[in-house]
Scaffold this motif. Structure first.
Motif, PDB file in Angstrom:
ATOM      1  N   LEU A 248       0.896  -1.255   0.021  1.00  0.00           N
ATOM      2  CA  LEU A 248       0.060   0.249  -0.127  1.00  0.00           C
ATOM      3  C   LEU A 248       0.913   1.353   0.037  1.00  0.00           C
ATOM      4  N   LYS A 249       0.293   2.271  -0.475  1.00  0.00           N
ATOM      5  CA  LYS A 249       1.059   3.906  -0.408  1.00  0.00           C
ATOM      6  C   LYS A 249       0.127   4.523   0.703  1.00  0.00           C
ATOM      7  N   SER A 250       1.274   5.437   1.197  1.00  0.00           N
ATOM      8  CA  SER A 250       0.717   6.546   1.970  1.00  0.00           C
ATOM      9  C   SER A 250      -0.441   7.239   1.522  1.00  0.00           C
ATOM     10  N   SER A 251      -0.583   7.336   0.203  1.00  0.00           N
ATOM     11  CA  SER A 251      -1.840   8.152  -0.427  1.00  0.00           C
ATOM     12  C   SER A 251      -3.010   7.286  -0.761  1.00  0.00           C
ATOM     13  N   ASP A 252      -3.037   5.842  -0.138  1.00  0.00           N
ATOM     14  CA  ASP A 252      -3.947   5.182  -0.480  1.00  0.00           C
ATOM     15  C   ASP A 252      -5.132   5.531   0.708  1.00  0.00           C
ATOM     16  N   ARG A 253      -6.324   4.985   0.611  1.00  0.00           N
ATOM     17  CA  ARG A 253      -7.203   5.119   1.479  1.00  0.00           C
ATOM     18  C   ARG A 253      -8.154   4.009   1.548  1.00  0.00           C
ATOM     19  N   VAL A 254      -8.007   3.256   2.677  1.00  0.00           N
ATOM     20  CA  VAL A 254      -8.373   1.931   2.840  1.00  0.00           C
ATOM     21  C   VAL A 254      -9.878   1.895   3.762  1.00  0.00           C
ATOM     22  N   VAL A 255     -10.720   1.288   3.368  1.00  0.00           N
ATOM     23  CA  VAL A 255     -11.944   0.939   3.922  1.00  0.00           C
ATOM     24  C   VAL A 255     -12.293  -0.371   4.419  1.00  0.00           C
ATOM     25  N   ASP A 256     -12.358  -0.573   5.609  1.00  0.00           N
ATOM     26  CA  ASP A 256     -12.430  -2.207   6.128  1.00  0.00           C
ATOM     27  C   ASP A 256     -14.133  -2.233   6.468  1.00  0.00           C
ATOM     28  N   PHE A 257     -14.600  -3.069   5.748  1.00  0.00           N
ATOM     29  CA  PHE A 257     -15.839  -3.205   6.029  1.00  0.00           C
ATOM     30  C   PHE A 257     -16.145  -4.516   7.135  1.00  0.00           C
ATOM     31  N   GLY A 258     -16.768  -4.261   8.182  1.00  0.00           N
ATOM     32  CA  GLY A 258     -16.763  -5.076   9.524  1.00  0.00           C
ATOM     33  C   GLY A 258     -15.478  -5.025   9.955  1.00  0.00           C
TER      34      GLY A 258
ATOM     35  N   VAL B  17      -6.951   5.085   7.001  1.00  0.00           N
ATOM     36  CA  VAL B  17      -7.711   4.093   7.088  1.00  0.00           C
ATOM     37  C   VAL B  17      -9.205   4.501   7.680  1.00  0.00           C
ATOM     38  N   VAL B  18     -10.375   3.647   7.079  1.00  0.00           N
ATOM     39  CA  VAL B  18     -11.605   3.849   7.557  1.00  0.00           C
ATOM     40  C   VAL B  18     -12.240   2.598   7.986  1.00  0.00           C
ATOM     41  N   GLY B  19     -12.935   2.446   9.267  1.00  0.00           N
ATOM     42  CA  GLY B  19     -13.397   1.351   9.564  1.00  0.00           C
ATOM     43  C   GLY B  19     -15.003   1.364   9.708  1.00  0.00           C
TER      44      GLY B  19
ATOM     45  N   ARG C 149      -9.049   1.452  -1.680  1.00  0.00           N
ATOM     46  CA  ARG C 149      -8.848   0.325  -1.520  1.00  0.00           C
ATOM     47  C   ARG C 149     -10.112  -0.451  -0.502  1.00  0.00           C
ATOM     48  N   PHE C 150     -10.467  -1.457  -0.623  1.00  0.00           N
ATOM     49  CA  PHE C 150     -11.659  -1.932   0.202  1.00  0.00           C
ATOM     50  C   PHE C 150     -11.367  -3.421   0.790  1.00  0.00           C
ATOM     51  N   TYR C 151     -11.369  -3.376   2.092  1.00  0.00           N
ATOM     52  CA  TYR C 151     -11.131  -4.938   2.522  1.00  0.00           C
ATOM     53  C   TYR C 151     -12.405  -5.632   3.124  1.00  0.00           C
ATOM     54  N   PHE C 152     -12.558  -6.948   2.845  1.00  0.00           N
ATOM     55  CA  PHE C 152     -13.551  -7.768   3.217  1.00  0.00           C
ATOM     56  C   PHE C 152     -13.233  -8.841   3.972  1.00  0.00           C
TER      57      PHE C 152
ATOM     58  N   ILE D 110      -9.260   1.332  -8.351  1.00  0.00           N
ATOM     59  CA  ILE D 110     -10.157   0.503  -7.472  1.00  0.00           C
ATOM     60  C   ILE D 110      -9.557  -0.832  -7.172  1.00  0.00           C
ATOM     61  N   GLU D 111      -9.187  -1.399  -5.923  1.00  0.00           N
ATOM     62  CA  GLU D 111      -8.967  -2.745  -5.842  1.00  0.00           C
ATOM     63  C   GLU D 111      -9.686  -3.060  -4.498  1.00  0.00           C
ATOM     64  N   LEU D 112     -10.033  -4.380  -4.481  1.00  0.00           N
ATOM     65  CA  LEU D 112     -10.664  -5.076  -3.547  1.00  0.00           C
ATOM     66  C   LEU D 112      -9.798  -6.058  -2.756  1.00  0.00           C
ATOM     67  N   ILE D 113      -9.567  -6.289  -1.518  1.00  0.00           N
ATOM     68  CA  ILE D 113      -8.777  -7.165  -0.845  1.00  0.00           C
ATOM     69  C   ILE D 113      -9.744  -8.076  -0.340  1.00  0.00           C
ATOM     70  N   LEU D 114     -10.167  -9.512  -0.405  1.00  0.00           N
ATOM     71  CA  LEU D 114     -10.628 -10.309  -0.049  1.00  0.00           C
ATOM     72  C   LEU D 114     -10.078 -11.433   0.719  1.00  0.00           C
ATOM     73  N   TYR D 115     -10.697 -11.674   2.137  1.00  0.00           N
ATOM     74  CA  TYR D 115      -9.954 -12.844   2.744  1.00  0.00           C
ATOM     75  C   TYR D 115     -11.036 -13.871   3.155  1.00  0.00           C
ATOM     76  N   TYR D 116     -10.800 -15.090   2.846  1.00  0.00           N
ATOM     77  CA  TYR D 116     -11.830 -16.247   3.184  1.00  0.00           C
ATOM     78  C   TYR D 116     -13.185 -15.755   2.373  1.00  0.00           C
ATOM     79  N   ALA D 117     -13.027 -15.370   1.157  1.00  0.00           N
ATOM     80  CA  ALA D 117     -14.027 -15.044   0.293  1.00  0.00           C
ATOM     81  C   ALA D 117     -15.032 -16.049  -0.215  1.00  0.00           C
ATOM     82  N   SER D 118     -16.462 -15.822   0.014  1.00  0.00           N
ATOM     83  CA  SER D 118     -17.299 -16.922  -0.265  1.00  0.00           C
ATOM     84  C   SER D 118     -17.424 -17.127  -1.717  1.00  0.00           C
ATOM     85  N   GLU D 119     -17.903 -18.216  -2.176  1.00  0.00           N
ATOM     86  CA  GLU D 119     -17.897 -18.644  -3.493  1.00  0.00           C
ATOM     87  C   GLU D 119     -18.975 -17.527  -4.113  1.00  0.00           C
TER      88      GLU D 119
END
Length: 201
Positions: free
Chosen positions: A47-57, A75-77, A124-127, A154-163
């Motif tokens: 990630l870069k310092s210029s990124d703004r990352v949103v963590d949903f949940g 960062v935004v939670g 950037r969006f995290y799920f 725009i990029e999405l970061i998915l962990y344990y993503a459902s089918e």
């Protein structure tokens, strides 16, 4: 590094799991992303310092503080549970007191994911599989509407993503798989991985 040691480094409290379940079946129980998984992810994904990352949940904010500490990104939670939201705010106060940073770019919002107003700078969006496919679709559509107004990468970061998540992204949106980061338990659990999706224009 052990979970408790990372919490101590960041001066936060995020170890522990949700007791009970949400009243709605659309929202899944809280579980923080393991620090060892975050280490693995960011060995491969920068990630870069210029990124703004949103963590949903976001729960108690573990990902937010980890990213802010190591990448200095905004960062935004987003958290619907008022108790976890309050704990994330308390963690924020402890973290800022410890770091003594003059720049405050850590935000938390107590609201439903689909009601969060996507900021034009969010990119950037995290799920971590936080809710049902129905809610996920609404959130993704909100992101796409924002991009129509303010075009950006725009990029999405998915962990344990459902089918269901993956089928929707690959068949009903313009997101394309950019990178896959498998964890050590992948052979025993194929969901134990991060998937990075980039919006294609």
């Amino acid at each position: 590094m052990e979970e408790q040691n990372y919490d101590a480094l960041l001066n936060i409290i995020t170890v522990g799991y949700q007791m009970g379940f949400n009243q709605s079946m659309h929202y899944h129980h809280y579980e923080p992303t393991p620090y060892c998984a975050l280490e693995r992810l960011f060995d491969h994904y920068q990630l870069k310092s210029s990124d703004r990352v949103v963590d949903f949940g976001c729960g108690k904010g573990r990902l937010n503080f980890y990213i802010h500490h190591f990448f200095h990104a905004t960062v935004v939670g987003i958290e619907m549970n008022e108790e976890f939201y309050q704990e994330s705010v308390e963690n924020r106060n402890r973290y800022l007191k410890m770091t003594k940073k003059s720049i405050d770019n850590i935000y938390f919002h107590c609201c439903l994911a689909q009601e969060y107003q996507i900021d034009p700078l969010d990119n950037r969006f995290y799920f971590f599989n936080p809710f049902s496919i129905q809610i996920f679709m609404k959130v993704i559509n909100n992101i796409l509407l924002s991009v129509e107004k303010f075009k950006r990468e725009i990029e999405l970061i998915l962990y344990y993503a459902s089918e269901d998540y993956l089928y929707f992204l690959e068949n009903q949106t313009s997101f394309e798989l950019k990178e896959e980061v498998k964890l050590s338990d992948y052979e025993h659990n194929p969901y134990e991985k991060f998937l990075i999706y980039r919006l294609a224009y």
